[in-house]
Design an enzyme around this catalytic site. Structure first.
Site, PDB file in Angstrom:
ATOM      1  N   GLU A 144       0.182  -3.137  12.534  1.00 47.71           N
ATOM      2  CA  GLU A 144       0.092  -4.802  12.172  1.00 47.71           C
ATOM      3  C   GLU A 144       0.114  -5.529  13.491  1.00 47.71           C
ATOM      4  OE1 GLU A 144       3.226  -4.693   9.126  1.00 47.71           O
ATOM      5  OE2 GLU A 144       1.985  -5.449   7.874  1.00 47.71           O
ATOM      6  N   TRP A 184       0.954  -1.201   0.084  1.00 44.94           N
ATOM      7  CA  TRP A 184       0.238   0.048  -0.133  1.00 44.94           C
ATOM      8  C   TRP A 184       1.001   1.444   0.077  1.00 44.94           C
ATOM      9  CZ3 TRP A 184      -1.801   3.232   4.703  1.00 44.94           C
ATOM     10  CH2 TRP A 184      -1.027   2.853   5.840  1.00 44.94           C
ATOM     11  N   ASP A 185       2.095   1.196  -0.120  1.00 39.42           N
ATOM     12  CA  ASP A 185       2.926   2.255   0.239  1.00 39.42           C
ATOM     13  C   ASP A 185       3.047   3.363  -0.873  1.00 39.42           C
ATOM     14  OD1 ASP A 185       5.105   0.805   2.615  1.00 39.42           O
ATOM     15  OD2 ASP A 185       3.960  -0.579   1.228  1.00 39.42           O
TER      16      ASP A 185
END
Length: 580
Positions: free
Chosen positions: A501, A362-363
């Site tokens: 996370e 997703w960076d």
């Protein structure tokens, strides 16, 4: 020290791997780590060349578990170049007395330079200056130049130039127990007086990679023509050896021009033939540097950042850091990414090594605004990477019992979920479930990237033919993840993992994930609002085409509106947003 240079004084073997990563050179098509030309993979060094999107899939048996991984492949090493006095051993910086050592990454030009002055076991003093580039203007080319000077001795030196395909992925310690032999040799050979080539293939994805190198020797301005001896092994290594007299005060200059092609490249006939031609026809190093330098000047004109700080030292330090980050970003995604129509995304660490196995996550969310404002053609190409994998995202949603399209947390060649289902804890030695694929917010990041691209470009054609379909299908996914909680009188999302996370579930819970991750819930509302806004942005024809294609009904749009008005967001004491 300049804010345009990253400089290391002195040789520190414990720092070499970090320096090799930070001083990586690339052009958006391929990148090469800053390992020394004479270095081999080991404790202190790790040569690595990586193709944008160059993946291969292998299985491994670990502790009775069969694990499948798709990884970014370390390609044949094109760097190998070494020398020795005819009565000595091959040059090794760790086996000499270093008198002076300096390595410089020129951020303005994308040029790596290493200067070494050393004394060998026979008390001979020698200077070696190495310069290297991965060409930004000619994306298939790389070049390196050696200048060797004998200070206080005369004699004969033997040179060795090679292409080394005996490579395995071993750059990340925790991956080393996994299968890492991705390449199989096809053929090696020589061409002309000074050329060698190597053709290999990945053993699962069947990608052919061709490298060709021409190594030439000058004394002053006079091109030398020494006799050459070829060395070849069946496991993918080919080298040329040649010997040349050297006199004190008269430097020898070697230039190694390298071309890299693959079977996926557009507008080619055959990769090995193309590589040989480009290596053979490449001009001298200084001529290549001029074109490379010009390409970087244009990029810095577009991407340069001007700022001032009252503290001069802090200004220089900050400028150097920002320029280093910008250099790495442009070496990962450049105009070459678009010009060559590369089918790639942007991995978290670029194409500088094997961490995260080169997967796309997703960076890009953090990168798109910077690129969009300068060269939005790059981000358009990267968004097409996602569009081409929309079918796989739809398949993933259906498999999970959901609607729409569910993009994976980790994506590689074909868009399937590349996250592990189980993970070996390196400290405990235990296999534990890996639930990181529950980070559904990657889908919101894709919507954000599409929308940010549109806000900058106002490209309604791209939105109509590509972006809108992804947004609507992701909106459907979010709709199907959302349920109405009668007690709260709010919509909720259960069983996900947010950007943090470390919180992947509740103690003693039967199912993984947390409920109502604030980041995810808020971004879902934002994404649904963008999906609804498409109804006003698209032309009537474009909207009707999409509604027919997707069988999108008014009832779905009404539910999306309801979710945006009544999504639950958790608060501490009604004042501070709780993470979940």
């Amino acid at each position: 020290m300049s804010s345009w240079s990253l400089v290391y004084h002195g040789y520190d073997p414990q720092e070499e791997r970090l320096r090799e990563a930070l001083c990586t050179l690339g052009n958006g098509y391929f990148c090469t780590r800053a390992a020394a030309e004479e270095a081999e993979a080991g404790e202190h060094h790790y040569p690595g060349t990586y193709l944008a999107g160059g993946y291969n899939r292998l299985t491994s048996e670990i502790d009775g578990q069969i694990i499948e991984n798709e990884s970014l492949v370390n390609l044949p090493n094109w760097l190998p170049l070494s020398f020795r006095c005819v009565d000595g051993t091959w040059f090794d910086v760790e086996r000499t007395t270093i008198l002076d050592y300096c390595q410089t990454l020129d951020l303005r030009r994308g040029l790596l330079e290493r200067r070494i002055r050393f004394r060998d076991a026979q008390d001979r003093t020698t200077r070696l200056t190495s310069r290297r580039l991965v060409h930004m203007n000619w994306p298939h080319l790389a070049a390196l130049q050696w200048k060797l000077e004998a200070e206080d001795w005369d004699g004969r030196v033997q040179f060795r130039t090679a292409l080394d395909g005996r490579i395995r992925n071993a750059g990340v310690e925790r991956y080393r127990a996994l299968s890492g032999r991705h390449l199989e040799p096809i053929r090696a050979g020589s061409f002309g007086r000074d050329g060698i080539s190597l053709l290999v293939r990945t053993n699962q994805s069947r990608l052919e990679i061709a490298e060709a190198a021409c190594t030439r020797l000058w004394e002053g301005e006079e091109l030398q023509d020494p006799d050459r001896q070829q060395v070849e092994t069946p496991d993918g290594y080919i080298a040329q050896l040649f010997t040349q007299p050297i006199q004190r005060g008269t430097p020898l200059v070697l230039e190694k021009n390298v071309a890299l092609y693959t079977s996926r490249d557009p507008a080619i006939s055959e990769s090995e033939w193309e590589a040989r031609r480009d290596a053979r026809c490449a001009p001298r190093f200084e001529t290549q540097l001029q074109a490379h330098d010009q390409a970087w000047r244009h990029l810095w004109h577009q991407f340069g950042i001007r700022f001032r700080d009252r503290d001069a030292a802090r200004e220089e330090r900050t400028a150097r850091t920002l320029r280093l980050h910008t250099l790495h970003l442009l070496q990962t995604a450049s105009p070459n990414t678009t010009d060559m129509a590369l089918d790639v995304g942007i991995p978290p660490r670029g194409w500088t090594g094997e961490a995260y196995r080169g997967h796309i996550m997703w960076d890009e969310l953090f990168i798109f605004p910077f690129l969009n404002l300068r060269i939005p053609e790059i981000t358009r190409n990267i968004l097409l990477y996602r569009f081409r994998r929309l079918t796989e995202a739809r398949r993933a949603a259906r498999t999970a019992g959901l609607r729409g399209a569910m993009y994976p947390w980790q994506s590689g060649s074909d868009g399937r979920e590349e996250s592990q289902t189980v993970h070996l804890n390196p400290r405990s030695g235990r296999w534990i479930p890996d639930h990181s694929n529950l980070q559904r917010h990657v889908n919101a990041a894709i919507v954000y990237n599409i929308w940010n691209h549109y806000e900058v470009t106002r490209d309604r054609a791209f939105l109509a033919y590509y972006g809108a379909e992804m947004i609507l299908e992701i909106a459907r996914l979010f709709d199907s993840l959302t349920e109405y909680d009668d007690t709260r009188e709010r919509f909720v999302i259960r069983g996900v993992i947010g950007p943090d996370e470390y919180h992947e579930g509740y103690p003693d819970a039967d199912q993984p994930g947390v409920d109502n991750n604030a980041y995810t819930n808020v971004l879902v509302v934002w994404a649904l609002r963008r999906a609804l806004e498409l109804c006003d942005l698209l032309s009537e024809d474009a909207l009707q085409r999409l509604r027919n294609k997707l069988a999108l009904r008014d009832a779905e749009l009404d539910r999306w509106r309801a979710i945006t008005h009544r999504m639950f967001v958790p608060f501490h004491n009604g004042q501070i947003i709780s993470q979940f």
